[in-house]
Design a protein around this motif. Structure first.
Motif, PDB file in Angstrom:
ATOM      1  N   UNK A 112       0.846  -1.194   0.000  1.00  0.00           N
ATOM      2  CA  UNK A 112       0.000   0.000   0.000  1.00  0.00           C
ATOM      3  C   UNK A 112       0.884   1.248   0.000  1.00  0.00           C
ATOM      4  N   UNK A 113       0.438   2.317  -0.660  1.00  0.00           N
ATOM      5  CA  UNK A 113       1.205   3.574  -0.619  1.00  0.00           C
ATOM      6  C   UNK A 113       0.921   4.330   0.673  1.00  0.00           C
ATOM      7  N   UNK A 114       1.889   5.092   1.123  1.00  0.00           N
ATOM      8  CA  UNK A 114       1.745   5.902   2.332  1.00  0.00           C
ATOM      9  C   UNK A 114       2.440   7.231   2.101  1.00  0.00           C
ATOM     10  N   UNK A 115       1.817   8.324   2.527  1.00  0.00           N
ATOM     11  CA  UNK A 115       2.393   9.661   2.372  1.00  0.00           C
ATOM     12  C   UNK A 115       2.993  10.102   3.705  1.00  0.00           C
TER      13      UNK A 115
ATOM     14  N   UNK B 249       6.856  12.818   0.885  1.00  0.00           N
ATOM     15  CA  UNK B 249       7.403  11.672   0.153  1.00  0.00           C
ATOM     16  C   UNK B 249       6.409  10.516   0.206  1.00  0.00           C
ATOM     17  N   UNK B 250       6.408   9.705  -0.852  1.00  0.00           N
ATOM     18  CA  UNK B 250       5.526   8.532  -0.913  1.00  0.00           C
ATOM     19  C   UNK B 250       6.354   7.276  -0.722  1.00  0.00           C
ATOM     20  N   UNK B 251       5.862   6.386   0.112  1.00  0.00           N
ATOM     21  CA  UNK B 251       6.569   5.125   0.336  1.00  0.00           C
ATOM     22  C   UNK B 251       5.638   3.947   0.079  1.00  0.00           C
TER      23      UNK B 251
ATOM     24  N   UNK C  13      -2.326   7.351  11.005  1.00  0.00           N
ATOM     25  CA  UNK C  13      -1.198   6.435  10.894  1.00  0.00           C
ATOM     26  C   UNK C  13       0.106   7.199  11.097  1.00  0.00           C
ATOM     27  N   UNK C  14       1.059   6.573  11.797  1.00  0.00           N
ATOM     28  CA  UNK C  14       2.382   7.152  12.021  1.00  0.00           C
ATOM     29  C   UNK C  14       3.418   6.303  11.307  1.00  0.00           C
ATOM     30  N   UNK C  15       4.547   6.930  10.960  1.00  0.00           N
ATOM     31  CA  UNK C  15       5.702   6.205  10.460  1.00  0.00           C
ATOM     32  C   UNK C  15       6.852   6.460  11.425  1.00  0.00           C
ATOM     33  N   UNK C  16       7.420   5.373  11.988  1.00  0.00           N
ATOM     34  CA  UNK C  16       8.496   5.479  12.969  1.00  0.00           C
ATOM     35  C   UNK C  16       9.449   4.304  12.795  1.00  0.00           C
TER      36      UNK C  16
ATOM     37  N   UNK D   4       9.146   5.937  -3.319  1.00  0.00           N
ATOM     38  CA  UNK D   4       8.967   5.935  -4.778  1.00  0.00           C
ATOM     39  C   UNK D   4       8.621   7.305  -5.355  1.00  0.00           C
ATOM     40  N   UNK D   5       8.401   8.298  -4.504  1.00  0.00           N
ATOM     41  CA  UNK D   5       8.096   9.645  -5.010  1.00  0.00           C
ATOM     42  C   UNK D   5       8.533  10.687  -4.006  1.00  0.00           C
ATOM     43  N   UNK D   6       9.156  11.783  -4.469  1.00  0.00           N
ATOM     44  CA  UNK D   6       9.448  12.131  -5.863  1.00  0.00           C
ATOM     45  C   UNK D   6      10.541  11.241  -6.453  1.00  0.00           C
ATOM     46  N   UNK D   7      10.601  11.231  -7.772  1.00  0.00           N
ATOM     47  CA  UNK D   7      11.488  10.310  -8.475  1.00  0.00           C
ATOM     48  C   UNK D   7      12.952  10.493  -8.081  1.00  0.00           C
TER      49      UNK D   7
END
Length: 206
Positions: free
Chosen positions: A49-52, A66-68, A96-99, A194-197
């Protein structure tokens, strides 16, 4: 009577023979499209799944917007490991958190200045070493946020939970504020930016 012309007009029989072929090709295309849609659904909802990324809590390794790509299946096969970057639900925050995973079940976490200790052993955090050195060159600490009750967590990380922190230690709302994170609330592991390129890369988990 021959007229010397090799070209002939298609007969009604030939047209009738071509119709089933055209219909068969349309059915094949339709099947291919359906399979593609099903695969996209499986990949999007079950596997990845994509995550911002929002905010600066994971700098310098992740920047806002950034997109992961999040690997949603990996933790159904095994438990998270220290150093891995994860995305998880925070129920009381409703987002949602990213850690980064710092400690797993049974670990005792200690953080003194910019020194991280797990079970009494110092951990070399290569993923933020450059940022720590820049802060020290200015005569500053990279981490200036203490645990709420001192430098050590109140107890060992309980079974079924993990302890997480953001890479930007003095600008991250993480386990120091929200407590231990249940493994059940983990969405998955962040594997690719995967973003930005121009930022595209595999995520470093150590």
């Amino acid at each position: 009577m021959e007229n010397g012309n090799d070209l002939t007009n298609p007969t009604s029989k030939e047209l009738l023979e071509k119709q089933p072929l055209a219909k068969s090709e349309m059915i094949d295309w339709l099947k291919a499209i359906i399979v593609a849609i099903v695969l996209v659904f499986i990949i999007r909802w079950l596997l990845f799944a994509p995550f911002i990324v929002e905010g600066a809590s994971m700098e310098p390794n992740f920047k806002t917007d950034e997109r992961v790509v999040v690997n949603k299946i990996i933790y159904s096969l095994r438990d998270p490991k220290p150093g891995e970057v994860i995305v998880f639900h925070v129920r009381k925050e409703g987002e949602d958190f990213i850690k980064r995973v710092i400690g797993v079940a049974g670990d005792q976490i200690q953080y003194q200045g910019d020194n991280l200790y797990v079970n009494g052993k110092k951990v070399e955090e290569s993923y933020i070493q450059g940022a720590i050195q820049k802060a020290h060159a200015k005569g500053e600490l990279y981490n200036n946020v203490d645990f709420p009750n001192g430098t050590i967590t109140d107890s060992k990380v309980p079974e079924g939970y993990i302890f997480v922190m953001g890479d930007h230690r003095n600008n991250s709302r993480d386990s120091r504020a929200i407590g231990f994170v249940s493994i059940k609330d983990i969405v998955g592991r962040a594997d690719v930016i995967f973003w930005p390129l121009d930022s595209m890369q595999w995520v470093k988990h150590k």
